[in-house]
Design a protein around this motif. Structure first.
Motif, PDB file in Angstrom:
ATOM      1  N   PHE A   1     -31.704 -76.234 -43.006  1.00  0.00           N
ATOM      2  CA  PHE A   1     -30.251 -76.254 -42.822  1.00  0.00           C
ATOM      3  C   PHE A   1     -29.660 -75.768 -44.141  1.00  0.00           C
ATOM      4  CE2 PHE A   1     -32.035 -78.998 -39.710  1.00  0.00           C
ATOM      5  CZ  PHE A   1     -31.189 -78.932 -38.605  1.00  0.00           C
ATOM      6  N   LEU A   2     -29.055 -74.589 -44.117  1.00  0.00           N
ATOM      7  CA  LEU A   2     -28.858 -73.840 -45.353  1.00  0.00           C
ATOM      8  C   LEU A   2     -27.430 -73.353 -45.548  1.00  0.00           C
ATOM      9  CD1 LEU A   2     -30.309 -72.416 -47.786  1.00  0.00           C
ATOM     10  CD2 LEU A   2     -30.674 -70.480 -46.244  1.00  0.00           C
ATOM     11  N   GLN A   3     -26.987 -73.432 -46.808  1.00  0.00           N
ATOM     12  CA  GLN A   3     -25.844 -72.654 -47.277  1.00  0.00           C
ATOM     13  C   GLN A   3     -26.321 -71.911 -48.516  1.00  0.00           C
ATOM     14  OE1 GLN A   3     -21.996 -74.532 -47.645  1.00  0.00           O
ATOM     15  NE2 GLN A   3     -21.386 -73.181 -49.313  1.00  0.00           N
ATOM     16  N   VAL A   4     -26.250 -70.574 -48.489  1.00  0.00           N
ATOM     17  CA  VAL A   4     -26.797 -69.784 -49.585  1.00  0.00           C
ATOM     18  C   VAL A   4     -25.917 -68.559 -49.805  1.00  0.00           C
ATOM     19  CG1 VAL A   4     -28.336 -68.463 -48.060  1.00  0.00           C
ATOM     20  CG2 VAL A   4     -28.927 -68.722 -50.476  1.00  0.00           C
ATOM     21  N   THR A   5     -25.705 -68.203 -51.072  1.00  0.00           N
ATOM     22  CA  THR A   5     -24.825 -67.086 -51.382  1.00  0.00           C
ATOM     23  C   THR A   5     -25.547 -65.745 -51.374  1.00  0.00           C
ATOM     24  OG1 THR A   5     -25.170 -67.531 -53.742  1.00  0.00           O
ATOM     25  CG2 THR A   5     -23.228 -68.483 -52.732  1.00  0.00           C
ATOM     26  N   SER A   6     -26.872 -65.741 -51.561  1.00  0.00           N
ATOM     27  CA  SER A   6     -27.636 -64.495 -51.453  1.00  0.00           C
ATOM     28  C   SER A   6     -28.469 -64.545 -50.180  1.00  0.00           C
ATOM     29  CB  SER A   6     -28.530 -64.308 -52.679  1.00  0.00           C
ATOM     30  OG  SER A   6     -29.498 -65.339 -52.739  1.00  0.00           O
ATOM     31  N   ARG A   7     -29.257 -63.513 -49.945  1.00  0.00           N
ATOM     32  CA  ARG A   7     -30.122 -63.526 -48.768  1.00  0.00           C
ATOM     33  C   ARG A   7     -31.339 -64.406 -49.029  1.00  0.00           C
ATOM     34  NH1 ARG A   7     -29.314 -57.588 -48.259  1.00  0.00           N
ATOM     35  NH2 ARG A   7     -31.386 -57.300 -49.114  1.00  0.00           N
ATOM     36  N   ALA A   8     -31.678 -65.238 -48.070  1.00  0.00           N
ATOM     37  CA  ALA A   8     -32.891 -66.041 -48.174  1.00  0.00           C
ATOM     38  C   ALA A   8     -34.115 -65.138 -48.031  1.00  0.00           C
ATOM     39  CB  ALA A   8     -32.897 -67.124 -47.111  1.00  0.00           C
ATOM     40  N   ILE A   9     -35.236 -65.581 -48.606  1.00  0.00           N
ATOM     41  CA  ILE A   9     -36.465 -64.800 -48.575  1.00  0.00           C
ATOM     42  C   ILE A   9     -37.605 -65.676 -48.062  1.00  0.00           C
ATOM     43  CG2 ILE A   9     -38.227 -63.688 -50.007  1.00  0.00           C
ATOM     44  CD1 ILE A   9     -36.010 -62.691 -51.793  1.00  0.00           C
ATOM     45  N   VAL A  10     -38.365 -65.161 -47.098  1.00  0.00           N
ATOM     46  CA  VAL A  10     -39.580 -65.831 -46.651  1.00  0.00           C
ATOM     47  C   VAL A  10     -40.754 -64.877 -46.852  1.00  0.00           C
ATOM     48  CG1 VAL A  10     -38.359 -67.262 -44.972  1.00  0.00           C
ATOM     49  CG2 VAL A  10     -39.274 -65.055 -44.252  1.00  0.00           C
ATOM     50  N   GLU A  11     -41.915 -65.458 -47.151  1.00  0.00           N
ATOM     51  CA  GLU A  11     -43.104 -64.645 -47.394  1.00  0.00           C
ATOM     52  C   GLU A  11     -44.337 -65.459 -47.019  1.00  0.00           C
ATOM     53  OE1 GLU A  11     -44.805 -61.649 -50.862  1.00  0.00           O
ATOM     54  OE2 GLU A  11     -43.418 -63.253 -51.399  1.00  0.00           O
ATOM     55  N   ASP A  12     -45.201 -64.860 -46.234  1.00  0.00           N
ATOM     56  CA  ASP A  12     -46.418 -65.544 -45.766  1.00  0.00           C
ATOM     57  C   ASP A  12     -46.071 -66.836 -45.044  1.00  0.00           C
ATOM     58  OD1 ASP A  12     -48.014 -63.540 -46.926  1.00  0.00           O
ATOM     59  OD2 ASP A  12     -48.003 -64.565 -48.856  1.00  0.00           O
ATOM     60  N   CYS A  13     -45.077 -66.776 -44.172  1.00  0.00           N
ATOM     61  CA  CYS A  13     -44.586 -67.956 -43.458  1.00  0.00           C
ATOM     62  C   CYS A  13     -44.672 -67.733 -41.951  1.00  0.00           C
ATOM     63  CB  CYS A  13     -43.139 -68.262 -43.841  1.00  0.00           C
ATOM     64  SG  CYS A  13     -42.895 -68.718 -45.573  1.00  0.00           S
ATOM     65  N   SER A  14     -44.539 -68.841 -41.205  1.00  0.00           N
ATOM     66  CA  SER A  14     -44.455 -68.755 -39.746  1.00  0.00           C
ATOM     67  C   SER A  14     -43.696 -69.976 -39.238  1.00  0.00           C
ATOM     68  CB  SER A  14     -45.851 -68.697 -39.115  1.00  0.00           C
ATOM     69  OG  SER A  14     -46.570 -69.895 -39.378  1.00  0.00           O
ATOM     70  N   GLY A  15     -42.964 -69.778 -38.144  1.00  0.00           N
ATOM     71  CA  GLY A  15     -42.276 -70.893 -37.515  1.00  0.00           C
ATOM     72  C   GLY A  15     -41.133 -71.469 -38.334  1.00  0.00           C
ATOM     73  N   ILE A  16     -40.462 -70.644 -39.140  1.00  0.00           N
ATOM     74  CA  ILE A  16     -39.326 -71.116 -39.937  1.00  0.00           C
ATOM     75  C   ILE A  16     -38.051 -70.950 -39.113  1.00  0.00           C
ATOM     76  CG2 ILE A  16     -38.131 -70.958 -42.135  1.00  0.00           C
ATOM     77  CD1 ILE A  16     -41.089 -71.664 -42.363  1.00  0.00           C
TER      78      ILE A  16
ATOM     79  N   LYS B   1     -16.890 -82.540 -54.751  1.00  0.00           N
ATOM     80  CA  LYS B   1     -16.878 -82.467 -56.219  1.00  0.00           C
ATOM     81  C   LYS B   1     -18.173 -81.848 -56.734  1.00  0.00           C
ATOM     82  CE  LYS B   1     -16.449 -85.382 -60.347  1.00  0.00           C
ATOM     83  NZ  LYS B   1     -16.302 -86.777 -60.838  1.00  0.00           N
ATOM     84  N   ASP B   2     -19.299 -82.212 -56.136  1.00  0.00           N
ATOM     85  CA  ASP B   2     -20.582 -81.637 -56.545  1.00  0.00           C
ATOM     86  C   ASP B   2     -20.633 -80.145 -56.236  1.00  0.00           C
ATOM     87  OD1 ASP B   2     -21.493 -84.095 -57.427  1.00  0.00           O
ATOM     88  OD2 ASP B   2     -22.389 -84.609 -55.494  1.00  0.00           O
ATOM     89  N   LEU B   3     -20.069 -79.758 -55.100  1.00  0.00           N
ATOM     90  CA  LEU B   3     -20.058 -78.344 -54.734  1.00  0.00           C
ATOM     91  C   LEU B   3     -19.225 -77.542 -55.721  1.00  0.00           C
ATOM     92  CD1 LEU B   3     -21.095 -76.367 -52.589  1.00  0.00           C
ATOM     93  CD2 LEU B   3     -19.017 -76.788 -51.288  1.00  0.00           C
ATOM     94  N   GLU B   4     -18.114 -78.099 -56.141  1.00  0.00           N
ATOM     95  CA  GLU B   4     -17.273 -77.416 -57.135  1.00  0.00           C
ATOM     96  C   GLU B   4     -17.992 -77.313 -58.470  1.00  0.00           C
ATOM     97  OE1 GLU B   4     -12.850 -77.911 -59.223  1.00  0.00           O
ATOM     98  OE2 GLU B   4     -13.487 -79.271 -57.617  1.00  0.00           O
TER      99      GLU B   4
ATOM    100  N   SER C   1     -17.100 -69.459 -49.965  1.00  0.00           N
ATOM    101  CA  SER C   1     -16.732 -68.419 -49.004  1.00  0.00           C
ATOM    102  C   SER C   1     -17.917 -67.537 -48.619  1.00  0.00           C
ATOM    103  CB  SER C   1     -15.611 -67.545 -49.577  1.00  0.00           C
ATOM    104  OG  SER C   1     -16.066 -66.819 -50.714  1.00  0.00           O
ATOM    105  N   LYS C   2     -19.035 -67.645 -49.356  1.00  0.00           N
ATOM    106  CA  LYS C   2     -20.222 -66.846 -49.055  1.00  0.00           C
ATOM    107  C   LYS C   2     -21.310 -67.764 -48.521  1.00  0.00           C
ATOM    108  CE  LYS C   2     -19.604 -63.141 -52.459  1.00  0.00           C
ATOM    109  NZ  LYS C   2     -20.221 -62.439 -53.615  1.00  0.00           N
ATOM    110  N   ASN C   3     -21.722 -67.516 -47.303  1.00  0.00           N
ATOM    111  CA  ASN C   3     -22.809 -68.285 -46.713  1.00  0.00           C
ATOM    112  C   ASN C   3     -23.645 -67.368 -45.839  1.00  0.00           C
ATOM    113  OD1 ASN C   3     -24.552 -70.202 -45.821  1.00  0.00           O
ATOM    114  ND2 ASN C   3     -23.065 -71.362 -44.629  1.00  0.00           N
ATOM    115  N   ASN C   4     -24.807 -66.981 -46.344  1.00  0.00           N
ATOM    116  CA  ASN C   4     -25.699 -66.054 -45.649  1.00  0.00           C
ATOM    117  C   ASN C   4     -26.895 -66.806 -45.047  1.00  0.00           C
ATOM    118  OD1 ASN C   4     -24.277 -63.556 -46.372  1.00  0.00           O
ATOM    119  ND2 ASN C   4     -24.919 -64.043 -48.445  1.00  0.00           N
ATOM    120  N   TRP C   5     -26.619 -67.954 -44.434  1.00  0.00           N
ATOM    121  CA  TRP C   5     -27.706 -68.806 -43.931  1.00  0.00           C
ATOM    122  C   TRP C   5     -28.580 -68.098 -42.902  1.00  0.00           C
ATOM    123  CZ3 TRP C   5     -28.154 -70.039 -38.757  1.00  0.00           C
ATOM    124  CH2 TRP C   5     -27.033 -69.799 -37.962  1.00  0.00           C
TER     125      TRP C   5
END
Length: 346
Positions: free
Chosen positions: A272-287, A301-304, A311-315
């Motif tokens: 369950f992801l919020q990420v500003t860049s593209r996520a990367i998977v390698e040698d994985c399956s069933g993600i 407050k922690d997010l700030e 505004s950027k979420n490339n989940w």
């Protein structure tokens, strides 16, 4: 007479058909010319877009190399906390530059940039460790390894799994081989409910390793999170300022917000992801990926404080380095169906 009339009518119809065909010729030519012009305009636009992307890529490469060299110089001469803090600030700037460039960078260039950031991050942690004051020598009694004790307790016949939050778990220590006072986390535990509060992990590197059937809650704003050799674990983490790494995990659930996510040699895991860049998977399956939904009092407050761009979420924008077929979805990851996203975190 009737035959002659039919012949005349046929000739007349033929003449009318020829005239109609001739009248259609300019229309066909005009339509063909329009199609040709549209194709020329499309090719021109493609060339312009390619030139813009090449210019952006050249700008990125030059800016990244310049900032990287400046940071390496700071690390080489970093004999004070102030210089290391300046290096840390430059590292965040490099991360932001990479995040802002993911839309036009080739996968190879993106991977090279992320690898360079990981090396710089490790070098910064090493320099911070070197500047830590050395402990004074003192005789002390040898303590039994806490992790081993925990494993013995868990393996005892008939012993029930721990239901409450572990009060004093075997955290990663300065003396324990993980090497840095900036690192905290848990290791070698089974069937435990674990947590760290915001004041314990603020801007620290969190390492979770060799855990099985555990539930871990990390409140606050760590600098990095690394999860390795985990089996059937649930990890809930507050906003991470830089990177989250998963390696050699299986049948886990992770909820995290971060700048960068990299997943290696992992299978059957939901993220369950919020990420500003593209996520990367390698040698994985069933993600499987879904939007970040974990919440707790104080998360805004922690997010700030993390510096993440809300505004950027490339989940759902994932690069699979083992799948290079264009236009064909990778079989190694997918979007988690909406009906399976309803999870009671607590």
């Amino acid at each position: 007479m009737e035959t002659a009339n039919c012949s005349a009518a046929a000739v007349e119809n033929g003449n009318m058909g020829s005239q109609r065909d001739r009248s259609l010729v300019p229309e066909r030519l005009q339509r063909r010319e329009q199609e040709r012009q549209l194709e020329l305009e499309r090719r021109k636009q493609e060339r312009q877009n390619q030139e813009v992307e090449e210019e952006k890529s050249d700008f990125f490469a030059a800016a990244f190399a310049r900032e990287r060299a400046a940071m390496e110089e700071l690390l080489e001469s970093g004999e004070s906390v102030e210089r290391l803090e300046e290096a840390a600030t430059r590292l965040q700037g490099l991360q932001k530059l990479l995040n802002d460039s993911v839309l036009f960078l080739a996968s190879y260039d993106l991977r090279q940039g992320q690898d360079a950031l990981a090396r710089l991050q490790a070098a910064l942690a090493d320099r911070r460790q070197q500047l830590q004051p050395k402990k004074r020598f003192a005789f002390k009694t040898r303590r039994k390894d806490a992790a081993s004790a925990t494993q013995v307790d868990c393996a005892a016949p008939g012993a029930p799994a721990a239901e409450g939050i572990l009060a004093s778990p075997p955290s990663l220590k300065e003396e324990g081989g993980f090497g840095s006072s900036c690192v905290c986390g848990f290791s070698n535990l089974k069937s435990q409910v674990l947590e760290k509060r915001a004041e314990e992990l603020h801007q620290r590197d969190v390492l979770l390793t060799e855990l099985s059937n555990c539930k871990i809650k990390l409140y606050g704003n760590p600098n990095t999170l690394r999860l390795t050799k985990a089996r059937s674990c649930t990890v809930l983490c507050g906003p991470v300022s830089t990177s989250v790494f998963l390696e050699d995990c299986s049948e886990c659930v992770l909820a995290a917000a971060c700048q960068q996510l990299r997943v290696h040699t992992t299978r059957d895991t939901r993220i369950f992801l919020q990420v500003t860049s593209r996520a990367i998977v390698e040698d994985c399956s069933g993600i499987q990926f879904a939007p970040y939904t974990w919440s707790y009092p104080g998360i805004d407050k922690d997010l700030e404080g993390s510096g993440l761009d809300k505004s950027k979420n490339n989940w759902n924008d994932v690069d699979d380095f083992n799948w290079l077929a264009r236009g064909v979805a990778s079989p190694n990851w997918c979007i988690l169906p909406e009906e399976e996203r309803m999870i009671q975190w607590d």
